[in-house]
Design an enzyme around this catalytic site. Sequence first.
Site, mmCIF file in Angstrom:
data_model
loop_
_atom_site.group_PDB
_atom_site.id
_atom_site.type_symbol
_atom_site.label_atom_id
_atom_site.label_comp_id
_atom_site.label_asym_id
_atom_site.label_seq_id
_atom_site.Cartn_x
_atom_site.Cartn_y
_atom_site.Cartn_z
ATOM 1 N N TYR A 441 5.813 -5.461 -6.994
ATOM 2 C CA TYR A 441 6.197 -4.617 -5.682
ATOM 3 C C TYR A 441 5.164 -3.802 -5.094
ATOM 4 C CZ TYR A 441 8.344 -1.137 -8.996
ATOM 5 O OH TYR A 441 8.447 -0.433 -9.945
ATOM 6 N N GLU A 442 5.532 -3.443 -3.767
ATOM 7 C CA GLU A 442 4.529 -2.631 -3.099
ATOM 8 C C GLU A 442 3.145 -3.388 -2.880
ATOM 9 O OE1 GLU A 442 5.385 -0.353 -1.698
ATOM 10 O OE2 GLU A 442 6.940 0.445 -2.687
ATOM 11 N N GLY A 443 3.250 -4.990 -2.827
ATOM 12 C CA GLY A 443 2.239 -5.598 -2.551
ATOM 13 C C GLY A 443 1.634 -6.143 -3.922
#
Length: 600
Positions: A441-443
Amino acid sequence: MSEYHAPLAEMRFVMTELAGLEAIATLPGFEDATPDTVAAILEEAAKFAHGVLDPLNRVGDTGGARLSEDGHVTTPPGFRDAYREFCALGWNGLSKSVDIGGQGMPQLVAAAVDEMWNASNMAFELCPMLTSGAIEAIELNGSEELKRTYLPKMVSGEWTGTMNLTEPQAGSDLAAVRAKAVRHDDGSYRIFGSKIFITYGDHDYTDNVVHLVLARTPDAPPGTRGISLFVVPKFVVNADGSTGERNDVRCVSLEHKLGIHASPTAVLAFGDRGGAVGHLVGEENHGLEYMFVMMNLARFGVGMQGVGIADRAYQRATGYARDRVQGRVADAAKDAAVSGIIGHPDVRRMLMTMRANTEAGRALGYVTAAALDRAHRHPDADVRQRELAFAELMIPIVKGWNTEVAQQTAYLGVQVHGGMGFIEETGAAQYLRDARITTIYEGTTGIQANDLVGRKIARDGGAALAAAIADMRGVQRALTGAGAEPLEVIGTRLADGIDALDDAGRWIVANFAHDLRSVLAGAVPFLELAGIVCGGAQLGKSALAASRKLAAADGDATFLRAKIATARHFADHALTCAPGLRDVVVAGAPGVLALAEDQF
Ligand SMILES: Cc1cc2nc3c(=O)[nH]c(=O)nc-3n(C[C@H](O)[C@H](O)[C@H](O)COP(=O)(O)OP(=O)(O)OC[C@H]3O[C@@H](n4cnc5c(N)ncnc54)[C@H](O)[C@@H]3O)c2cc1C
């Protein structure tokens, strides 16, 4: 049963010797962050992490968040009370500005405190982390009215915040966002669409939840240039600030996940009953820019999740290795007693690797946080610009590398436990499961690596990387010229590592424009190389500081000697991989790109 104890001596050492806490405390607005105040904050945070959050970690894992048939989300027993206590103690607004009700502490202090929340209970920490990002996005880009209405309650923790980017067809590629925003006569908007994977998208901690939602207006241009950002509260807020009607946003399901079970990951439906009331943040079509502000902070925060989980896994594995008795240590006398497994060289190798990874990740995180503080508060504009360039270079490394090594660290934690590591009761497996999301998550790591080689290196022709390399060469020269054995060895390994990073960085700059596919084929290995070398340089700097302090009889000699030994271990076991990674970056693409898609 292992209990979490925040490594306060180590934290203070990194903050003081590497991140320059004393100088940060002289920056305008940070005058209250004196060493004594910071020491008191860390001690209080350590108590809360130890006494409240750590005991709930397993409860959260086994209980998980639940969605009832009537659409209410409940968190596991104890979480709601812990959240209320957390907010009552002022932790939610630790690094937020005093004028919106925060404590005004530097990001550096918040990074150390967040590490404790992550180590003790990462699923709990996600809620304040996302609220913090949402506050930042409204504070920097919202209208005065939005700020007045939402910020004080979000800073106090009375309301929480979320980040609504992802849709089924739009994950890494946000250009594919389809949620719609229709202008309404009164200046507000009506939001329609579905968002998936929304962390703390609904819960029972607070009455209201403030969603920050990416959506498109009907006449918006296609792609990322047509995305706007909206505040969409769960309960509409009346003109006098009180909460009014239920807004048209509903949690329709919660995901069943590998880890972070206490954190509700929601599918949210907007606008099924006429449209959810939303308020534009900033200007239309600039939403992604604003969201990047929030994402940068969240990416940094996820990097600190990696450090927290790694440290917790290390502490648990060390405790187990001391207690577990198995076999005699190699070379021991035949009649020697069986010993704790901590005596076996391979177990020590695992523990040292866990320790060194964690210390390197912590150093990178705190140094980046301090750079962010200087970038925002330093009176000299040139310094601000230089520090910002450094912090922006480091954020994908802190996010990408710290979380990748957290996997390795949690994995080794299970291995140290032997068969018991595979059994949930020891708790070691939970760290492995919880850590797994941090590289996604968050890239994902792939997206962080693309950001690193593209926006952070190729775009400025390698200037920010060259400045970081020049600083690291200074550390390396001090090590190689130290005239003492462990420091010189660390310096020699660091010199090879820096050369490898320099070569690979130059190759990226030279090839980015005309051979992008080859550059991207090596982007993740390059990120790994950058993490190892930057982390190794920070540990080298730690070893120099520890050695100076030892010579001056300043501090706990056992702790300082361990700092040097840990840096030596990282140099021998991680920095030695740097030249190989350089070769992967500059020569590894042909194999990656050789097969046609239908050959897989
Ligand atoms: C527990 C959990 C909590 C989450 N919380 C939130 C939240 O609060 N808010 C929110 O908006 N989202 C949230 N997410 C979504 C999360 O941010 C996305 O899952 C993540 O960004 C990856 O997107 P994706 O799942 O669509 O994977 P995809 O984008 O489909 O990626 C699949 C694979 O392809 C690779 N890939 C894709 N594009 C590229 C590229 N250009 N270059 C190289 N590789 C590429 C990826 O690295 C990955 O390995 C959460 C997800 C989970 C599981």
